[in-house]
Design a protein around this motif. Structure first.
Motif: not given
Length: 408
Positions: A236-241, A245-249, A298-299, A305-307
């Protein structure tokens, strides 16, 4: 000399290979309806004007419906049979996906309610059907089914934005998943096991009231609730989070999709890992540790390190959910009792899990920041570990000679 052929039925029942294929096809349908919504939430918010709390409710509703409708699965199964009940669940799922494409807030909520109802019933039935059709390898086949769930979730997350671009908007992209549900319904109707030609059902083993008095049943339920809460926060929320954090949609959608895709391997491997010891506690603690590490990286960790965070989170969540379903079959003595425990675990567990997406929506609305959200997620991981240490012990629910439900 004739070449042997693979009969799709044996004595009125689906051939094991056919049943596994059906199980995988149905499993593919039980996550895209949830994961395809999250990457599109910013567009839905912009086009419909829905406030953030309403968007949060939209992510919470399907999880709540999983909990509310899961207990109906054993009741419907006794009256019309598990095969026809699963057909009905797939039909409701397809209708719900179609309604969401009407793109108004009212239809979005109505369609999402039907989606949650269909998934809640189908997801509750499948573990019991697996235990009935493939009793000797039920835990491993549960891993295969979980792998199908993860693949469906990854496809939903990764393809949402591209489908919206190709098909002309988010409403059509959401509706397009009804085609997969319709395919699953047609295949299940054509090839499902034939109940009329099956041997008589075994005597009833246990009842819901007796199950509610067993601490072991509650331990499995609470573990399911905690780990499912984390899973549906991701859906529900990971893309929004990640956007926060500053990543693109688009990158946020793909990060979520890759995380869910990584779940495929651990979903299949976790039941094998669980067989290596006397109980499932080491495997449960391992996968939950991976989930906690993935969220932190991730957060809070460095962006480069995101991957790695995506991989850690995916490995943990695939294994965590696979083990949760495996506990249902490992902690019960027969298919009927597995069905009852599945209804309790998934009903109560998903009702508890619905608080997770709702809580994240409230925290975002209150602008508590990613640090506060990360700490809340790690607290849920810690609670899941506590219940895993209890649910993972080598115990099993069984009826004794007097017909009483006991733990051995």
């Amino acid at each position: 000399m004739t070449t042997p052929s693979l009969d799709v039925r044996r004595d009125g029942a689906a051939h094991p290979v056919v049943f596994i294929a059906l199980m995988v096809l149905v499993g593919l349908n039980l996550r895209p309806a949830l994961s395809s919504l999250a990457p599109l939430l910013p567009r839905i918010e912009a086009d419909t004007g829905m406030p953030l709390l309403a968007i949060g409710a939209l992510t919470t509703l399907p999880v709540l419906c999983l909990g509310l409708f899961a207990p109906l699965a054993p009741w419907l199964s006794r009256r019309v049979g598990p095969e026809r009940t699963l057909s009905l669940a797939l039909l409701v799922l397809a209708l719900g996906l179609g309604l969401r494409g009407l793109a108004t807030p009212a239809w979005l909520f109505a369609g999402t309610l039907l989606v949650g109802a269909g998934i809640g019933v189908a997801g509750t039935l499948l573990p019991a059907l697996v235990k009935r059709e493939l009793p000797a390898s039920a835990d491993v086949m549960t891993g295969v089914y979980t792998m199908a769930l993860c693949l469906g979730g990854a496809l939903g997350a990764g393809l949402s934005i591209p489908l919206a671009g190709v098909l002309g908007g988010w409403p059509v992209a959401l509706t397009s998943w009804a085609a997969l549900a319709a395919l699953g319904l047609i295949a299940w109707q054509a090839l499902m096991p034939t109940p009329a030609q099956r041997p008589p059902a075994p005597p009833r083993s246990g009842n819901t009231r007796a199950l509610l008095t067993q601490p072991l049943a509650w331990q499995v339920t609470l573990y399911m609730g905690c780990q499912s809460s984390l899973a549906y926060i991701v859906f529900g929320w990971l893309p929004t989070l990640l956007v926060e954090r500053g990543y693109g949609e688009a990158e946020a959608g793909w990060l979520m999709g890759v995380s869910v895709m990584v779940q495929l391997g651990s979903a299949l491997a976790a039941p094998w890992l669980a067989r290596l010891g006397r109980d499932q506690r080491p495997a449960l603690i391992l996968v939950l540790s991976l989930i906690g590490a993935g969220f932190w990286v991730l957060l809070q960790g460095p962006a480069e390190w995101r991957w790695a965070g995506v991989v850690l989170l995916g490995l943990g969540q695939g294994g965590g959910f696979s083990l949760a379903l495996s506990l249902i079959v490992l902690r019960t003595a027969d298919a009927r009792l597995a069905g009852k425990l599945s209804g309790m675990v998934q009903g109560g567990g998903y009702a508890l899990a619905s608080l997770g997406p709702l809580g994240i929506g409230v925290m975002l609305d209150l602008e508590l920041g990613l640090t506060g959200i990360t700490l809340a997620l790690l607290a849920v991981v810690a609670a899941a570990m506590a219940f895993a240490l209890l649910a993972g012990r080598n115990r099993r629910l069984i009826n004794d000679e007097a017909g009483r439900l006991v733990v051995r």
